[in-house]
Design an enzyme around this catalytic site. Structure first.
Site, PDB file in Angstrom:
ATOM      1  CB  ILE A 131      41.663  23.427  49.462  1.00  0.00           C
ATOM      2  CG1 ILE A 131      42.486  24.017  50.611  1.00  0.00           C
ATOM      3  CG2 ILE A 131      40.997  24.505  48.626  1.00  0.00           C
ATOM      4  CD1 ILE A 131      43.798  24.622  50.135  1.00  0.00           C
ATOM      5  CG  ASP A 132      42.967  21.910  54.446  1.00  0.00           C
ATOM      6  OD1 ASP A 132      43.767  22.182  53.534  1.00  0.00           O
ATOM      7  OD2 ASP A 132      42.865  22.574  55.488  1.00  0.00           O
ATOM      8  NE  ARG A 159      59.079  15.541  38.302  1.00  0.00           N
ATOM      9  CZ  ARG A 159      59.588  14.699  39.198  1.00  0.00           C
ATOM     10  NH1 ARG A 159      60.882  14.645  39.436  1.00  0.00           N
ATOM     11  NH2 ARG A 159      58.792  13.905  39.885  1.00  0.00           N
ATOM     12  NE  ARG A 167      68.815  25.110  40.380  1.00  0.00           N
ATOM     13  CZ  ARG A 167      68.634  26.319  39.866  1.00  0.00           C
ATOM     14  NH1 ARG A 167      67.453  26.647  39.389  1.00  0.00           N
ATOM     15  NH2 ARG A 167      69.610  27.193  39.832  1.00  0.00           N
ATOM     16  N   GLY A 175      47.880  22.324  54.005  1.00  0.00           N
ATOM     17  CA  GLY A 175      47.469  21.186  54.838  1.00  0.00           C
ATOM     18  C   GLY A 175      48.036  21.405  56.224  1.00  0.00           C
TER      19      GLY A 175
HETATM   20  O1  F6P Z   1      41.385  26.235  54.137  1.00  0.00           O
HETATM   21  C1  F6P Z   1      42.296  25.451  54.852  1.00  0.00           C
HETATM   22  C2  F6P Z   1      43.634  26.053  54.720  1.00  0.00           C
HETATM   23  O2  F6P Z   1      43.817  26.245  53.364  1.00  0.00           O
HETATM   24  C3  F6P Z   1      44.822  25.307  55.305  1.00  0.00           C
HETATM   25  O3  F6P Z   1      45.313  24.286  54.497  1.00  0.00           O
HETATM   26  C4  F6P Z   1      45.778  26.443  55.508  1.00  0.00           C
HETATM   27  O4  F6P Z   1      46.714  26.143  56.508  1.00  0.00           O
HETATM   28  C5  F6P Z   1      44.873  27.544  55.964  1.00  0.00           C
HETATM   29  O5  F6P Z   1      43.650  27.316  55.326  1.00  0.00           O
HETATM   30  C6  F6P Z   1      45.350  28.946  55.671  1.00  0.00           C
HETATM   31  O6  F6P Z   1      44.390  29.832  56.177  1.00  0.00           O
HETATM   32  P1  F6P Z   1      44.459  31.401  56.093  1.00  0.00           P
HETATM   33  O7  F6P Z   1      44.193  31.781  54.676  1.00  0.00           O
HETATM   34  O8  F6P Z   1      43.398  31.878  57.010  1.00  0.00           O
HETATM   35  O9  F6P Z   1      45.836  31.784  56.501  1.00  0.00           O
END
Ligand code: F6P
Length: 325
Positions: A131-132, A159, A167, A175
């Site tokens: 997803i990153d 929103r 607020r 990320g």
């Molecule tokens: O897949 C990447 C990520 O979603 C990062 O954005 C996030 O910090 C991390 O995985 C979280 O990982 P986990 O589910 O292992 O805690």
């Protein structure tokens, strides 16, 4: 002439991403088309080391195209940094006659694949799925578009309540090392502020921008922060000190960004990249990151991209900021 492979493996590793299932399906169905046998490795590299391997047929991947997550399951596996464990994985692959592998995963998966290639010359093609969106050598990773849409829907809802209550909401998105999701949702949700790890932020300047907005009559604000830059709670606390008369709330979107049915774009990418990675592997071309460039499938040598760092487009941040004032 490159040697054709008769038996391949497919594995999903690292954090799951919506679109991994259609990518697995694409690999298995492509192999079946060429009369090639496929084995699925379950639970990521952990399953490779511990022999969680089973045969997959075209039928095994029926009915998964629209499901989030990965039906092969995945696991974080720091043990794979140990060469002895990589050796165990290789021995397991050999046991089933697996001659090469399509690895579907993120930046950690790319590094682990490079280690297998460097240690044992094992044939691997990597399909970028995270997803990153932080994998160099591809414009997009599988799952990123779905995650951005999930975050967008959540922020649109926030929103509504932010407007009603006048607020400020600090919204933390995923990320760990980069701000791709944050930068995209800031633009598509019209966030007033975006904070990402790649750009140094100044809380006093952010508070001053919000005060100016209020003077112009703005009543609600959305501040999007990527988890790797600072936690949402910490940004909320700092802003609360500087804007004592503002009603501030924080919302951490967390793992909902990783789940859900893959979007059309994530599925399309999964189908094209999974199929190409398998076709190349079967035909003896490997060591490739199979991603996209300008909407075209574009395999690039893994050893050319694995040390590069993909950067968020600064122009996108500039436009997001200009449009939100
Ligand atoms: O897949 C990447 C990520 O979603 C990062 O954005 C996030 O910090 C991390 O995985 C979280 O990982 P986990 O589910 O292992 O805690």
């Amino acid at each position: 002439m490159a040697k054709k492979l008769n038996t391949i493996g497919v594995i999903t590793t690292g954090g799951d991403a919506p679109g991994m299932n259609p990518a697995i399906r694409a690999v298995v169905r492509t192999a079946a088309f060429y009369g090639v046998k496929t084995y699925g490795v379950e639970k990521g590299w952990f399953g490779a080391i511990n022999d969680h391997i089973r045969e997959l047929t075209a039928h095994s991947v029926s009915g998964i195209i629209h499901h989030g997550g990965t039906f092969l399951h995945t696991k974080r596996c720091p043990e794979f940094k140990d060469k002895n464990n990589r050796q165990k994985a290789l021995a397991n692959f050999k046991k089933y006659g697996i001659e090469g592998m399509v690895v579907i995963g993120g930046d950690g998966s790319m590094r682990a694949s490079m280690a297998l290639i460097d240690d044992f010359k094992f044939p691997i093609n990597v399909v970028p799925a995270s997803i990153d969106n932080d994998i160099p050598g591809t414009d997009f990773t599988i799952g990123f578009d779905t995650a951005v849409n999930t975050a967008m829907e959540a922020i649109d809802k926030i929103r509504d309540t932010a407007d009603s209550h006048e607020r400020l909401f600090v919204i933390e998105v995923m990320g760990r090392h980069n701000g791709f999701i944050a930068a995209d949702v800031a633009l598509v949700c019209g966030a007033e502020i975006v904070i990402i790890p790649e750009v140094k932020h100044n809380i006093d300047a952010i508070a001053a921008k919000i005060s100016k907005g209020r003077q112009r009559g703005k009543e609600s604000f959305i501040v999007v922060v990527a988890e790797g830059a600072e936690s949402g709670v910490s940004v909320r606390d700092k802003l609360a000190k500087r804007l004592p008369d503002m009603d501030i709330r924080v919302s951490v979107l967390g793992h909902i960004q990783r789940g859900g049915s893959p979007s059309a774009f994530s599925r399309e990418l999964a189908g094209k990249l999974g199929a190409t990675a398998a076709e190349l592997l079967i035909n003896g071309k490997y060591g490739q990151l199979v991603g996209t460039k300008s909407d075209k499938v574009c395999p690039v040598p893994l050893n050319k991209v694995n040390r590069l760092v993909k950067k968020v487009e600064m122009e996108q941040l500039r436009i997001a900021e200009m449009l939100s004032s």
